[in-house]
Motif scaffolding. Structure first.
Motif, short mmCIF file in Angstrom:
data_model
loop_
_atom_site.label_atom_id
_atom_site.label_comp_id
_atom_site.label_asym_id
_atom_site.label_seq_id
_atom_site.Cartn_x
_atom_site.Cartn_y
_atom_site.Cartn_z
N ALA A 139 0.83 -1.21 0.00
CA ALA A 139 0.00 0.00 0.00
C ALA A 139 0.87 1.26 0.00
CB ALA A 139 -0.94 -0.01 1.20
N GLY A 140 1.90 1.24 -0.81
CA GLY A 140 2.80 2.38 -0.90
C GLY A 140 2.48 3.28 -2.09
N ARG A 141 3.52 3.95 -2.58
CA ARG A 141 3.36 4.97 -3.63
C ARG A 141 2.73 4.39 -4.89
NH1 ARG A 141 8.00 6.06 -5.60
NH2 ARG A 141 7.65 8.16 -6.41
N MET A 142 3.32 3.34 -5.44
CA MET A 142 2.81 2.80 -6.70
C MET A 142 1.47 2.12 -6.52
SD MET A 142 4.50 3.84 -9.20
CE MET A 142 3.52 2.90 -10.37
N ALA A 143 1.15 1.71 -5.31
CA ALA A 143 -0.16 1.12 -5.07
C ALA A 143 -1.27 2.13 -5.27
CB ALA A 143 -0.23 0.53 -3.66
N GLY A 144 -1.05 3.39 -4.77
CA GLY A 144 -2.19 4.29 -4.87
C GLY A 144 -1.98 5.75 -4.57
N THR A 145 -0.73 6.20 -4.32
CA THR A 145 -0.56 7.61 -3.97
C THR A 145 0.37 8.39 -4.90
OG1 THR A 145 1.29 7.17 -2.44
CG2 THR A 145 -0.94 7.07 -1.53
N ASP A 171 -0.54 11.73 -6.73
CA ASP A 171 -0.46 13.05 -6.10
C ASP A 171 0.87 13.73 -6.40
OD1 ASP A 171 -2.90 12.35 -4.96
OD2 ASP A 171 -1.99 11.69 -3.08
N GLU A 172 1.94 12.94 -6.51
CA GLU A 172 3.28 13.49 -6.74
C GLU A 172 3.48 14.01 -8.16
OE1 GLU A 172 6.32 10.69 -5.79
OE2 GLU A 172 5.20 9.86 -4.09
N VAL A 215 1.37 10.43 -17.31
CA VAL A 215 -0.03 10.65 -17.67
C VAL A 215 -0.91 9.90 -16.69
CG1 VAL A 215 -1.75 10.49 -19.50
CG2 VAL A 215 0.66 10.85 -20.09
N LEU A 216 -1.80 10.63 -16.04
CA LEU A 216 -2.70 10.01 -15.06
C LEU A 216 -3.83 9.26 -15.75
CD1 LEU A 216 -2.94 12.96 -12.51
CD2 LEU A 216 -1.39 11.00 -12.46
N PRO A 217 -4.37 8.23 -15.06
CA PRO A 217 -3.95 7.69 -13.76
C PRO A 217 -2.65 6.91 -13.88
CG PRO A 217 -5.74 6.37 -14.66
CD PRO A 217 -5.58 7.54 -15.57
N TYR A 218 -1.86 6.94 -12.78
CA TYR A 218 -0.52 6.35 -12.83
C TYR A 218 -0.34 5.18 -11.86
CZ TYR A 218 4.47 6.53 -13.87
OH TYR A 218 5.73 6.22 -14.31
N SER A 219 -0.94 5.25 -10.69
CA SER A 219 -0.79 4.16 -9.72
C SER A 219 -1.65 2.96 -10.13
CB SER A 219 -1.21 4.63 -8.33
OG SER A 219 -2.61 4.89 -8.29
N HIS A 220 -1.39 1.83 -9.49
CA HIS A 220 -2.18 0.62 -9.77
C HIS A 220 -3.65 0.85 -9.44
CE1 HIS A 220 1.18 -2.57 -10.03
NE2 HIS A 220 1.78 -1.39 -9.99
N ALA A 221 -3.93 1.36 -8.25
CA ALA A 221 -5.33 1.53 -7.84
C ALA A 221 -6.07 2.50 -8.74
CB ALA A 221 -5.39 1.99 -6.38
#
Length: 362
Positions: free
Chosen positions: A23-29, A32-33, A41-47
């Motif tokens: 549940a770190g950066r690549m998971a879902g946050t 924001d960065e 290009v968003l969305p970028y995280s897995h979630a």
């Protein structure tokens, strides 16, 4: 050909259930960065990627820090959060498992997911920390026909795909070389760069590597290194293309060079400069490279396109555009440079015979 438009898919019968391990950066946050960073290009995280794909339902997060999992659960409106990813996989019985933990845990998580019914796996880079672990992961995935991609997202970037199509059409003549002007940690950062080099060159097999570890204080004697080493060198692909790994101040910049033209990839894939070769003086052999417009394309989220690729493979029981064997080649390059250094800069044949060398990556 790899069309630079949308990835077309058969209509699935039902949504695929997905879970995220870590549940770190690549998971879902990380979204924001990178809000103001044009290269992402968003969305970028897995979630966030799963939330944008209607055919996938994200049903749970797991993290050994339960509060982090619960935070992402609340952010994305997901049903459940777990402290133990094994319990999550056993209870949720997902179709797709995302693995976003540090690379030191990727092998065990992939093996567990494969052995407990996952039909597709989206594993963050670096793939793992040794070729021996990569071999175990490959056997587990391929023996069960599991669809597999890693988070080396440039392969799914539309600009890179446009360039790959140009290479395939012969727009640059015969491709002669691909270049990355930066390396960084050869597992964490350079897995992106090595995968792009392979993709632009047509995903060839590897023949040999030769190079030098540039990390200060590197000792070639131990069979383990507890940091992600950096290096420079060259790799020969079996289609004759040379891959040059440089360490310069030009971070995330690349080139594809052919007999009739070249493309410079700038600003981490935001800008592309195409130049075509032409005769400068008739009869004298002098040539020049003339700026030429790069084909127009529409940038879209590579994360979404990667997930859609997994969905397409599930819908059709086909192969993904990467697969685990192509992911393993990024490790072959990294460990090939290290083994070359350990052999006083000798050229080493790939795939490597020594599969046990272990290197840390976060």
């Amino acid at each position: 050909m790899h069309s630079a438009g949308a990835i077309w898919r058969c209509q699935p019968v039902t949504k695929y259930r997905a879970v995220i391990v870590g549940a770190g950066r690549m998971a879902g946050t990380i979204d924001d960065e990178v809000l103001e960073y044009d290269a992402c290009v968003l969305p970028y995280s897995h979630a966030a990627g799963y939330a944008a794909v209607p055919d996938v339902e994200l049903v749970a997060f797991a993290d050994q820090n339960l509060e982090k999992a619960q935070s992402l659960q609340q952010r994305y409106g997901v049903a459940r959060a777990y402290e133990d990813y094994r319990e999550m996989i056993e209870r949720e019985r997902p179709d797709i498992v995302s693995i976003t933990t540090p690379a030191t845990h990727h092998c065990e998580a992939v093996l567990f997911a494969a052995e407990h019914g996952a039909r597709a796996i989206y594993c963050e880079k670096a793939l793992c920390c040794s070729l021996a672990d990569a071999d175990r992961m490959t056997a587990a995935v391929e023996s069960r026909n599991i669809k597999f991609n890693t988070g080396t997202l440039r392969r799914w970037a539309v600009g890179m795909e446009t360039l790959r199509d140009m290479v395939d059409r012969g727009d640059l003549g015969q491709l002669q070389a691909v270049v990355t002007y930066s390396v960084g940690g050869m597992l964490h950062s350079a897995s992106h760069f090595f995968d792009l080099m392979l993709y632009l060159a047509g995903d060839p097999e590897l023949e040999w590597a030769q190079g030098t570890v540039t990390t200060a204080g590197f000792d070639p004697e131990p069979e383990r290194w507890d940091a992600d080493l950096s290096g420079i060198g060259q790799v020969r692909f079996d289609n004759g293309v040379m891959c040059h790994l440089l360490s310069t101040g030009m971070w995330c910049e690349f080139a594809a060079i052919g007999s009739e033209g070249a493309v410079q990839i700038m600003n981490n894939g935001v800008d592309f400069a195409l130049r075509k070769r032409q005769t400068a003086v008739e009869g004298r052999g002098y040539v020049e490279y003339v700026p030429t417009p790069f084909p127009a394309f529409q940038r879209t989220s590579p994360t979404v396109r990667l997930i859609e690729d997994l969905v397409t493979a599930l819908d059709t029981d086909g192969q993904t555009r990467q697969g685990i064997r192509r992911a393993v080649k990024t490790l072959e390059i990294a460990f090939g440079i290290i083994q070359s250094d350990r052999q006083s800069g000798a050229r080493v044949a790939l795939p490597l015979q020594d599969r046990e060398y272990w290197m840390h990556s976060h």
